[in-house]
Scaffold this motif. Structure first.
Motif, PDB file in Angstrom:
ATOM      1  N   UNK A  98       0.843  -1.200   0.000  1.00 24.46           N
ATOM      2  CA  UNK A  98       0.000   0.000   0.000  1.00 24.46           C
ATOM      3  C   UNK A  98       0.871   1.241   0.000  1.00 24.46           C
ATOM      4  N   UNK A  99       0.294   2.282  -0.554  1.00 22.88           N
ATOM      5  CA  UNK A  99       0.941   3.596  -0.449  1.00 22.88           C
ATOM      6  C   UNK A  99      -0.045   4.547   0.239  1.00 22.88           C
ATOM      7  N   UNK A 100      -1.039   5.056  -0.490  1.00 16.78           N
ATOM      8  CA  UNK A 100      -1.994   5.950   0.196  1.00 16.78           C
ATOM      9  C   UNK A 100      -2.935   5.166   1.098  1.00 16.78           C
ATOM     10  N   UNK A 101      -3.143   3.895   0.790  1.00 17.41           N
ATOM     11  CA  UNK A 101      -3.986   3.049   1.639  1.00 17.41           C
ATOM     12  C   UNK A 101      -5.467   3.079   1.310  1.00 17.41           C
ATOM     13  N   UNK A 102      -5.855   3.875   0.332  1.00 19.33           N
ATOM     14  CA  UNK A 102      -7.290   4.008   0.083  1.00 19.33           C
ATOM     15  C   UNK A 102      -7.917   2.693  -0.394  1.00 19.33           C
TER      16      UNK A 102
END
Ligand code: FES
Ligand code: FES
Length: 161
Positions: A98-102
């Protein structure tokens, strides 16, 4: 408004719903379980995936009143009993899935459904199964690694960024 009761993450929960209230709205606004995300209005992104009676479902495509009495699991129900990250969540963290996690709650819930039916998927099967979950950030490679790791299969370490 009608009272709707479901078993959510193992506990009976009740909140009101109009006839048009979507399951994702009922969870987020009625129960304040905001881990389930809304990323589109076309049922394409998969950010809203939860389990309903054991099956992965896009919570933006189901009316709350229609599934009164159902058993629902959301991403909040994926943690361990002591509050630590569950196995799939931990794998996403360990493999930078994940990066932004959205997209992550939907990814985690879809992964759980996949591994229930197919505990040792191939990478191709993972990619195919997650086609209904869109991620704008990661390029998917580390998500696939996270799913493989969560299934207990060997995964090449993630390169340092
Ligand atoms: S919000 Fe449900 S698929 Fe996008
Ligand atoms: S981590 Fe940002 S959308 Fe997937």
């Amino acid at each position: 408004m009608t009272k709707v009761t479901m078993t959510v993450n193992g506990k009976p929960r009740t909140a009101e719903a109009e006839g048009r209230t979507l399951l994702v709205e009922w969870l987020r606004e009625g129960l304040r379980l905001t881990g389930t995300h809304v990323g589109c209005d076309t049922s394409q992104c998969g950010a809203c995936v939860v389990h309903v009676n054991g099956e992965a479902v896009k919570a933006c495509s189901v009316l709350a009143q229609e599934i009164d009495g159902a058993e629902v699991t959301t991403v909040e129900g994926m943690a361990n009993a002591d509050g630590s990250l569950g196995k799939i969540q931990q794998a996403f963290q360990d493999y930078h899935g994940l990066q932004c996690g959205f997209c992550t709650p939907g990814m985690v819930m879809s992964t759980a459904a996949l591994l229930k039916d197919n505990p040792k998927p191939t990478e191709a099967e993972v990619r195919h199964y997650l086609e209904g979950n869109i991620c704008r950030c990661t390029g998917y490679h580390n998500i696939v690694k996270a799913v493989m790791a969560a299934s207990g299969q060997e995964v090449a370490p993630v390169a340092a960024e």
